[in-house]
Write an enzyme that holds these catalytic residues in place. Structure first.
Site, mmCIF file in Angstrom:
data_model
loop_
_atom_site.group_PDB
_atom_site.id
_atom_site.type_symbol
_atom_site.label_atom_id
_atom_site.label_comp_id
_atom_site.label_asym_id
_atom_site.label_seq_id
_atom_site.Cartn_x
_atom_site.Cartn_y
_atom_site.Cartn_z
ATOM 1 N N GLU A 47 -2.463 5.733 -1.410
ATOM 2 C CA GLU A 47 -3.535 4.744 -1.480
ATOM 3 C C GLU A 47 -4.162 4.450 -0.117
ATOM 4 O O GLU A 47 -5.281 3.969 -0.048
ATOM 5 C CB GLU A 47 -2.996 3.434 -2.061
ATOM 6 C CG GLU A 47 -2.831 3.477 -3.570
ATOM 7 C CD GLU A 47 -2.026 2.290 -4.066
ATOM 8 O OE1 GLU A 47 -2.131 1.996 -5.266
ATOM 9 O OE2 GLU A 47 -1.318 1.663 -3.256
ATOM 10 N N GLN A 48 -3.356 4.696 0.929
ATOM 11 C CA GLN A 48 -3.847 4.342 2.265
ATOM 12 C C GLN A 48 -5.193 4.979 2.563
ATOM 13 O O GLN A 48 -6.008 4.407 3.288
ATOM 14 C CB GLN A 48 -2.809 4.731 3.320
ATOM 15 C CG GLN A 48 -1.862 3.589 3.601
ATOM 16 C CD GLN A 48 -0.656 4.036 4.383
ATOM 17 O OE1 GLN A 48 -0.416 5.240 4.583
ATOM 18 N NE2 GLN A 48 0.125 3.085 4.838
ATOM 19 N N VAL A 96 0.864 -1.179 0.000
ATOM 20 C CA VAL A 96 0.000 0.000 0.000
ATOM 21 C C VAL A 96 0.900 1.228 0.000
ATOM 22 O O VAL A 96 1.826 1.320 0.804
ATOM 23 C CB VAL A 96 -0.913 0.025 1.249
ATOM 24 C CG1 VAL A 96 -1.772 1.267 1.233
ATOM 25 C CG2 VAL A 96 -1.781 -1.213 1.294
ATOM 26 N N SER A 97 0.642 2.139 -0.943
ATOM 27 C CA SER A 97 1.433 3.373 -0.949
ATOM 28 C C SER A 97 0.763 4.411 -0.062
ATOM 29 O O SER A 97 -0.398 4.247 0.321
ATOM 30 C CB SER A 97 1.567 3.890 -2.382
ATOM 31 O OG SER A 97 0.292 4.300 -2.834
ATOM 32 N N THR A 98 1.495 5.446 0.243
ATOM 33 C CA THR A 98 0.944 6.448 1.157
ATOM 34 C C THR A 98 -0.339 7.062 0.615
ATOM 35 O O THR A 98 -1.304 7.238 1.355
ATOM 36 C CB THR A 98 1.974 7.571 1.438
ATOM 37 O OG1 THR A 98 3.197 7.251 0.769
ATOM 38 C CG2 THR A 98 2.234 7.711 2.912
#
Ligand code: ZN
Length: 503
Positions: free
Chosen positions: A13-14, A9-11
């Site tokens: 996308e969180q 999970v990218s920042t």
């Protein structure tokens, strides 16, 4: 072995729902159908770099053989760029399998391209392997090696050295058959009577439990390999590999290679050239005489048996509703007959049965996977073989390893004061042992299958196909009869049902 779940999970996308670490984990566990998994989580890390801690650990664990299957939400989790996705998934698939949950991404243009490319690469790899394998076999044959076992009576196959070795007790049977045929004693006349004699004397077939048939005897008498001349690379079967993915019209048939591509391999001879030639002459005489003798012709004569009464089924020309017709019947009128056959007697129009049988055999020639190999339907034995017993034992052992592994997993997740490295090591050890057992199992299963494959099935079929394709499918009545005699061991007729068994 073990399943690894990879989550990223990218920042940015969180914030989005459905892309949370927990959400991905849950969906992947569901896909894996187990919670017994190793988790690899890259939290808050962009997919544009390949050097991510959890991904690196996963790749390492796959190399070590610890993880044999990866489950991941979608290819986009592996990497941002298509090329990177393909590289990573290809690397994983060298040693493990990979499954995706297939969310939204699969329906995007990027996702569709990924799946298409991946499929194309897999197909290409498969072709390459096939090509390499068949090239390897041809090279071996050119060096004078026999590349595969054809289960011929009289020989054992020495896989390591690629050669047939004479098996004395079986070679003696081959010699006996040629001898009985070429110089028959007074009580033996023809192939049928040789088969009966072998059965009476309890002489084992290649399969040991089998029964001698006239046609088995005939195949042996026709087999040139016994003079020490064995042909390989006669058949092109490589293109057939994809047949199971093709529709019935598109299936590729076995094809005979031109003669100059055949590879003749010298094998130990069991009989002399003279003995063989003598038998061929006699066979030719018999063939000529029998085709002259029979006024009415019956394509299936000598091949059929009635399941209900056990009698052989013979052709006869008989009156039916005031009209003469050819028919097959299990009725035996002669004085010496053991059984008169079924009451009322089974009578089938010959044309119908012959067409039905021939259609089926033509299908076999085009698609050998359809063949019904005659199993030991005469005398089924229920005692398991050594291989079967061993397979059961090893399966038990594998089950025990799985239970042990489950305990280790419980430790792993229990957060006890044990170093996870130690557990990792034990898990590794456990999966190595399972690997060893699995490969043993594969060997045994292969052997067990080999036992069940009838000796000459493949060779016979190829010879029959050779005959068939040389005539381009246009065969006369006699030629069809000849071909049936090559590959059909027995036809069992049960009322209207016709079952054809090959060797
Ligand atoms: Zn009958």
């Amino acid at each position: 072995m073990m399943i690894g779940i990879y989550v990223r999970v990218s920042t940015e996308e969180q914030a989005k729902s459905g892309y949370s670490v927990e959400g991905q984990l849950r969906d992947c566990q569901e896909k894996a159908k187990t919670k017994e998994v190793l988790e690899y989580i890259d939290d808050g890390i962009s997919g544009s770099v390949l050097d991510r801690p959890a991904l690196t650990r996963l790749r390492e664990d796959i190399k070590q053989g610890l993880v044999s299957k990866v489950v991941c939400y979608d290819p986009d989790r592996l990497a941002r760029k298509l090329v990177h996705q393909l590289i990573i998934s290809e690397e994983i698939e060298k040693r493990a399998s990979i499954e995706f949950v297939n969310g939204e991404f699969a329906r995007t243009p990027e996702g569709m391209l990924f799946y298409q490319m991946r499929g194309a690469i897999a197909e290409f790899e498969k072709e390459k392997i096939n090509e390499r394998m068949s090239r390897g076999r041809v090279n071996k044959a050119r060096k004078g090696k026999v590349v595969k076992n054809s289960y011929m009576l009289g020989y054992d196959y020495d896989k390591e050295n690629g050669m047939f070795i004479i098996k004395d007790e079986e070679a003696k049977i081959v010699q006996l058959i040629f001898n009985l045929f070429n110089n028959p004693p007074s009580h033996i006349k023809g192939m049928n009577s040789i088969a009966n004699y072998l059965n009476e004397m309890n002489i084992p077939t290649k399969k040991r439990k089998g029964i001698w048939h006239r046609n088995v005897v005939r195949q042996i008498l026709l087999n040139e390999s016994y003079t020490g001349v064995y042909h390989q690379n006669k058949w092109n079967t490589e293109d057939m590999l994809g047949n199971k993915y093709r529709s019935s019209e598109d299936r590729v048939a076995i094809a005979l290679r031109p003669r100059e591509e055949w590879i003749t391999t010298e094998v130990p001879a069991i009989i002399s050239q003279e003995t063989f030639q003598r038998a061929q002459q006699k066979l030719e005489t018999i063939r000529r005489r029998s085709s002259k003798q029979s006024k009415r012709k019956y394509m299936l004569s000598g091949l059929c048996r009635c399941r209900r009464c056990g009698n052989t089924i013979t052709g006869r020309y008989s009156k039916n509703w005031n009209k003469y017709r050819r028919e097959y019947t299990c009725l035996k009128n002669s004085v010496g007959a053991k059984s008169r056959g079924c009451t009322p007697s089974m009578r089938l129009p010959a044309d119908r049965v012959e067409v039905e049988v021939w259609d089926k055999v033509e299908k076999w020639l085009n698609d050998p996977s359809e063949i019904i190999v005659a199993s030991e339907f005469e005398n089924e034995s229920s005692t398991p073989s050594y291989e079967e017993a061993e397979i059961a034992r090893i399966n038990d052992e594998v089950e025990k390893l799985r239970i042990a592994r489950k305990r280790l997993f419980e430790l792993f997740s229990a957060d006890l004061d044990i170093s996870t490295d130690e557990i990792r090591e034990q898990l590794n050890d456990n999966s190595q042992r399972e690997k060893v057992l699995q490969s043993k199992l594969e060997n045994l299963e292969q052997k067990n299958n080999d036992n069940q494959i009838h000796e000459a099935n493949e060779v016979l079929l190829q010879e029959a196909a050779e005959y068939y394709f040389e005539k381009e499918g246009h065969l006369s009545f006699e030629e069809k009869q000849e071909l049936l005699n090559k590959i059909v061991k027995e036809i069992i007729i049960d009322g209207d049902d016709v079952h054809i068994y090959s060797y």
